[in-house]
Design a protein around this motif. Structure first.
Motif, short mmCIF file in Angstrom:
data_model
loop_
_atom_site.label_atom_id
_atom_site.label_comp_id
_atom_site.label_asym_id
_atom_site.label_seq_id
_atom_site.Cartn_x
_atom_site.Cartn_y
_atom_site.Cartn_z
N LYS A 196 0.83 -1.20 0.00
CA LYS A 196 0.00 0.00 0.00
C LYS A 196 0.87 1.26 0.00
O LYS A 196 1.65 1.48 0.91
N ASN A 197 0.72 2.04 -1.05
CA ASN A 197 1.31 3.37 -1.12
C ASN A 197 0.56 4.13 -2.21
O ASN A 197 -0.50 3.69 -2.66
N ASP A 198 1.07 5.27 -2.63
CA ASP A 198 0.35 6.10 -3.60
C ASP A 198 0.58 5.68 -5.04
O ASP A 198 0.10 6.35 -5.97
N ILE A 199 1.31 4.61 -5.25
CA ILE A 199 1.63 4.15 -6.60
C ILE A 199 0.50 3.26 -7.13
O ILE A 199 0.03 2.36 -6.44
N LYS A 200 0.08 3.53 -8.37
CA LYS A 200 -0.92 2.68 -9.02
C LYS A 200 -0.26 1.40 -9.49
O LYS A 200 0.79 1.43 -10.14
N LYS A 201 -0.88 0.26 -9.19
CA LYS A 201 -0.31 -1.04 -9.54
C LYS A 201 -1.28 -1.80 -10.43
O LYS A 201 -2.44 -1.99 -10.08
N THR A 202 -0.77 -2.25 -11.58
CA THR A 202 -1.57 -3.03 -12.53
C THR A 202 -0.91 -4.39 -12.72
O THR A 202 0.23 -4.47 -13.19
N VAL A 208 4.17 -6.86 -12.74
CA VAL A 208 3.31 -5.75 -12.32
C VAL A 208 3.84 -4.45 -12.91
O VAL A 208 5.05 -4.24 -13.03
N LEU A 209 2.91 -3.59 -13.30
CA LEU A 209 3.22 -2.24 -13.79
C LEU A 209 2.98 -1.26 -12.66
O LEU A 209 1.92 -1.27 -12.03
N LEU A 210 3.97 -0.42 -12.38
CA LEU A 210 3.88 0.61 -11.34
C LEU A 210 3.87 1.98 -12.01
O LEU A 210 4.74 2.28 -12.83
N GLU A 211 2.91 2.82 -11.64
CA GLU A 211 2.79 4.16 -12.21
C GLU A 211 2.47 5.16 -11.11
O GLU A 211 1.59 4.92 -10.28
#
Length: 562
Positions: free
Chosen positions: A377-383, A425-428
């Motif tokens: 859990k953090n502010d990064i979007k994970k796909t 996983v993609l991190l954005e």
């Protein structure tokens, strides 16, 4: 001249005037309507943006020409119609269909060798035609060129286990993307730069040769070693300034704090990154030679860095019932060894379930000795891009892995509450530095704590980028398994990943286009061939006769009234 003749001349003159005006208006107000249900010929906004930027001549040479099997004639027709749409929106787009194997005065074998050296591989097919079989060589490729730049386009996707018809349908799904990506590639004013990180036991270039050669057609690629023995960390970081993306492929040696800081600041300054990491060390070559291998956890010097960005790699192995095939010697007949296919559970066969443009319409991907990841859990979007099947579990390390796993008996109940482990996983988002609120390992001005919007992709398998070699030591195509003669989607996945990380025009979204193509059933055609032939001959004749009867009746009634 009687009144009847004058009326006929007026009618003829009126028809001529209407036809001329219609042609003149058609040339000025030309428009095509897409009446297909799936709007397959309606170009996406991203495609139109690329076409609008084309200011110089672009030539597309398509090698789908000649006497083609039915399904490839369909692919040829779809390719032609797509290129016609391109040319309609930009007159700089020119295309032609060629048959290089039947050019007069050309030796076919020599032509095939030249095409093969360029990476254009022919497809040999057995064509069934009314019970008889003939061999046909097809070249489902195109070359897009502009000036001194050229890019090859594979029009037919390698679909494991699919028939030719199914492969054509899947290929049409991504036809627009494949062609417009090549056009964008040859018309872009400059290539972006990729650094392949070296110096910490990463894969040698030869083991990544096919992927790097493919990427070099649209990006500038160079090796880069974070050498802190002959330069300062600040100089090493400055050396990364020209690069837009770094690839870290299967490092086997620890990164020092200074090296981690260099990589961290590259990311915090906006650099993109593709990580292929192995939390566990295991070797398939040892299993092929000795029947077993010892799997043990690697030291994860990059673990804290990944954790800070939002991912934790676990030093255990994924064992999946949906594994890829391996060939194992199972006996012999005389002096000949018999090989059979077995499912190897430590090489998951992953079909992407995500609708993200990186993986949508993608073939199954093969991984080797991969590990699960947790997203934090953090502010990064994970796909999540890749994950194991519902029939998968984990195996702790250290552990000896042997071919005995092929004899295991399993039931679906053994996997309840398990499975679906994250493998890519993609991190954005805006990444926080590993050294935020901590002492930085070396002296440097303007140490940044937070990145602008950035992207990275993390995979828990360093071998995903690794190609095999033929008997002469020449690299084979990435995703091709010479042991089983199967093709996997590894190359396309990694290529899409790099494109997504580097391209700003969202061109990859074109891959999400859905196309539905009904195909003829060859077996039904063969079974009902005579019946279909009779219908094809008689129906037009019946229609002409009916039309003649109606015309005769109407003509007669008109004369009676007069």
């Amino acid at each position: 001249m009687n009144k009847y003749t004058k009326n006929n001349l007026r009618s003829l003159l009126l028809i001529i005037v209407v036809l001329v005006l219609g042609n003149l208006l058609g040339g000025v107000l030309y428009h095509r309507w897409d009446l297909t249900n799936d709007k397959r010929y309606t170009l996406s906004s991203s495609t139109l943006q690329v076409l609008q930027k084309v200011q110089s001549s672009v030539v597309v040479d398509v090698f789908l020409q000649g006497d083609l099997p039915h399904e490839f004639s369909r692919l040829q027709r779809e390719t032609r119609q797509m290129l016609e749409e391109f040319a309609l929106h930009n007159s700089h787009i020119k295309f032609q269909f060629l048959d290089p194997l039947n050019e007069p005065g050309q030796d076919q074998n020599q032509t095939l060798e030249e095409l093969y050296s360029y990476g254009i591989k022919p497809l040999s097919l057995m064509v069934n035609d009314k019970g008889s079989q003939t061999q046909s060589i097809v070249l489902p490729w195109a070359i897009v060129s502009s000036g001194d730049k050229a890019a090859k386009v594979q029009l037919l996707k390698n679909s494991m286990g699919a028939t030719s018809e199914q492969s054509v349908i899947e290929s049409v799904q991504t036809l627009e993307y494949s062609l417009i990506r090549a056009i964008n590639q040859v018309t872009s004013p400059e290539f972006k730069n990729i650094a392949v990180i070296k110096g910490n036991g990463e894969l040698p270039d030869m083991e990544m040769a096919d992927f790097l050669m493919d990427m070099s057609q649209k990006y500038n690629i160079a090796s880069y070693t974070i050498d802190l023995e002959n330069q300062s960390p600040v100089q090493a970081l400055q050396g990364l300034d020209p690069f837009d993306l770094i690839i870290v492929a299967k490092p086997t040696q620890d990164f020092s704090n200074e090296q981690i800081a260099v990589l961290d600041q590259f990311i915090i300054n906006g650099g993109k990154s593709l990580w292929l990491l192995d939390p566990v060390q295991a070797h398939m070559d040892s299993i092929r030679k000795n029947g077993s291998t010892l799997a043990f956890a690697n030291k994860q010097s990059l673990g804290e860095m990944m954790f800070k960005y939002g991912v934790r790699l676990n030093p255990v192995l994924v064992k999946d019932e949906m594994g890829t095939s391996i060939k194992i010697a199972s006996g012999s007949v005389g002096s000949q060894t018999i090989y059979n296919d077995f499912v190897w559970k430590f090489s998951p066969f992953v079909y992407p379930g995500s609708q993200h443009p990186i993986v949508k319409n993608l073939e199954g991907v093969k991984l080797d000795f991969t590990s699960p990841m947790d997203t934090l859990k953090n502010d990064i979007k994970k796909t999540v891009l890749l994950q194991s099947s519902i029939y998968s579990t984990t195996v702790g390390t250290p552990v000896e892995i042997s071919l005995d796993v092929l004899q295991e008996k399993t039931t679906p109940e053994m996997y309840q509450g398990k499975g679906k482990y994250i493998l890519a996983v993609l991190l954005e988002g805006e990444f926080t530095s590993v050294y935020a609120n901590r002492v930085f390992p070396f002296s440097m001005e303007n140490v940044k704590q937070k990145s602008p919007f950035n992207k990275m992709i993390v995979l828990s398998d360093g071998d995903m980028i690794r190609n095999q070699f033929d008997s002469k030591g020449i690299p084979l195509e990435l995703g091709y398994d010479k042991w089983t003669n199967n093709y996997y989607g590894n190359k396309e996945f990694l290529s899409n990943s790099v494109d997504y990380l580097l391209q700003d025009n969202n061109l990859l979204s074109v891959r999400t286009k859905e196309v539905r193509m009904p195909m003829l059933d060859k077996m039904k055609i063969y079974e009902n061939y005579s019946y279909i032939q009779i219908l094809a001959l008689t129906i037009p004749i019946v229609i002409v006769i009916l039309f003649g009867i109606v015309f005769f009746v109407l003509r007669k009634s008109k004369l009676v009234k007069k």
